[in-house]
Design a protein around this motif. Structure first.
Motif, PDB file in Angstrom:
ATOM      1  N   TYR A  91       1.045  -1.180   0.047  1.00 26.61           N
ATOM      2  CA  TYR A  91       0.192   0.106  -0.015  1.00 26.61           C
ATOM      3  C   TYR A  91       0.876   1.329  -0.074  1.00 26.61           C
ATOM      4  O   TYR A  91       2.064   1.259   0.746  1.00 26.61           O
TER       5      TYR A  91
ATOM      6  N   SER B 124      -5.752   3.027  -1.930  1.00 24.58           N
ATOM      7  CA  SER B 124      -6.862   2.618  -1.197  1.00 24.58           C
ATOM      8  C   SER B 124      -7.982   3.010  -2.248  1.00 24.58           C
ATOM      9  O   SER B 124      -7.893   3.426  -3.136  1.00 24.58           O
TER      10      SER B 124
ATOM     11  N   ASP C  91       0.576  -3.962   3.880  1.00 24.80           N
ATOM     12  CA  ASP C  91      -0.793  -3.223   4.155  1.00 24.80           C
ATOM     13  C   ASP C  91      -0.591  -2.754   5.521  1.00 24.80           C
ATOM     14  O   ASP C  91       0.269  -2.886   6.310  1.00 24.80           O
TER      15      ASP C  91
ATOM     16  N   ALA D 232      -6.890  -6.254   6.476  1.00 23.54           N
ATOM     17  CA  ALA D 232      -6.026  -5.290   5.997  1.00 23.54           C
ATOM     18  C   ALA D 232      -6.925  -4.193   5.181  1.00 23.54           C
ATOM     19  O   ALA D 232      -8.210  -4.406   4.801  1.00 23.54           O
TER      20      ALA D 232
ATOM     21  N   VAL E  54      -5.644  -3.564   0.302  1.00 25.80           N
ATOM     22  CA  VAL E  54      -5.570  -4.804  -0.536  1.00 25.80           C
ATOM     23  C   VAL E  54      -6.800  -5.675  -0.341  1.00 25.80           C
ATOM     24  O   VAL E  54      -7.185  -5.611   1.015  1.00 25.80           O
TER      25      VAL E  54
ATOM     26  N   ALA F 166      -0.121  -6.989   7.786  1.00 29.69           N
ATOM     27  CA  ALA F 166      -0.869  -5.581   7.788  1.00 29.69           C
ATOM     28  C   ALA F 166      -0.347  -5.089   9.223  1.00 29.69           C
ATOM     29  O   ALA F 166      -0.614  -5.914  10.123  1.00 29.69           O
TER      30      ALA F 166
END
Length: 287
Positions: free
Chosen positions: A25, A45, A89, A97, A100, A114
């Protein structure tokens, strides 16, 4: 040698070898890049578009890293073509998460790590966890530590020289609405409070992270300094210049860009604190 890492959801990822190719991310990838782990690809996102948000990716992020699109429009074929062996993430709830899609990760047969960026997580812990992950991936842990310590001390001193300065963090949502940030709902803002910054609470009504209201409420809080959301999904000052409420709000209150999704690295946080300290120094009373 076997590799494993337990994320902030309690999920342990195990592999026969240390992952070498990370997709991340934007915010997480920028933090890892600062710590010597450059992602092979990044994604956005649901708030992002078809280009990486510069606020999240950071001004110093490698331009050569491909952007795979935003959540819900992630180019899964492109993801596979980059041959990642791990996805990194963030998580806000400690369960899922954030950016994703679970289905995309499963279809790609890729493990997901995450790390929490929730409001209750102390900023120092957030940065420590990303440093731990970077080291586990072959990066470095201490990048920016001295600079961050110096920036925090400078900010403490600036607060003492500008007592009583009221700071309001917000995210413009157009001509009618504005999201007013709750200081204790964001690790970065919570840390500012710890360092003595007088952040204005917008009141109990509204959501967990923001109070969404009309511009009149923001004007009525009479801040001395405005932190305005710099992300691409927020209206920027140039687009608000014609708005009477914005002109009133900022007539005597300087505006400083604020990124609610700073890259997760000490260097990025230090740079923000340095800018904030500079703004407060400009508001300091003459000796």
């Amino acid at each position: 040698m076997a590799w494993e890492f337990t994320d902030d959801r309690g999920v342990t990822v195990r592999s026969e070898h240390r992952p070498q190719r990370v997709a991340a991310y934007l915010r997480a990838g920028a933090g890892l890049a600062d710590l010597g782990v450059v992602p092979v690809a990044v994604f956005g996102s649901g708030h992002d578009g078809d280009r990486p948000d510069p606020a999240k990716w950071g001004p110093d992020a490698p331009a050569s890293v491909p952007y795979l699109g935003a959540a819900g429009a992630l180019d899964e074929e492109r993801l596979l073509s980059e041959r990642p062996d791990l996805i990194v993430d963030v998580t806000y709830d400690g369960k899922h998460a954030y950016a994703v899609d679970d289905g995309a990760a499963e279809r790609a047969h890729l493990p997901v790590v995450a790390l929490s960026v929730a409001g209750e997580v102390p900023q120092a812990r957030l940065l420590e966890r990303f440093a731990e992950l970077a080291v586990a991936l072959g990066g470095r842990a201490e990048e920016g530590a001295d600079r961050l310590a110096a920036a925090e001390e400078r900010l403490r001193s600036a607060v003492l020289r500008a007592p009583g300065v009221r700071v309001l963090a917000l995210s413009p949502a157009g001509e009618e609405r504005v999201h007013l940030a709750r200081p204790l709902a964001w690790p970065e803002l919570r840390r500012l409070v710890d360092l003595g910054v007088r952040l204005t609470d917008p009141g109990e009504e509204g959501g967990v992270n923001w109070r969404t209201t009309g511009w009149g409420k923001a004007v009525g809080l009479t801040p001395d300094l405005v932190l305005s959301d710099a992300r691409g999904n927020a209206e920027q000052p140039a687009a608000l210049a014609h708005l009477p409420a914005w002109r009133t709000l900022t007539a005597e209150a300087p505006v400083l860009p604020w990124n609610p999704e700073l890259p997760c690295s000490r260097r990025a946080v230090a740079a923000f604190l340095e800018r904030l300290a500079g703004a407060l120094e400009g508001l300091a009373r003459p000796a």
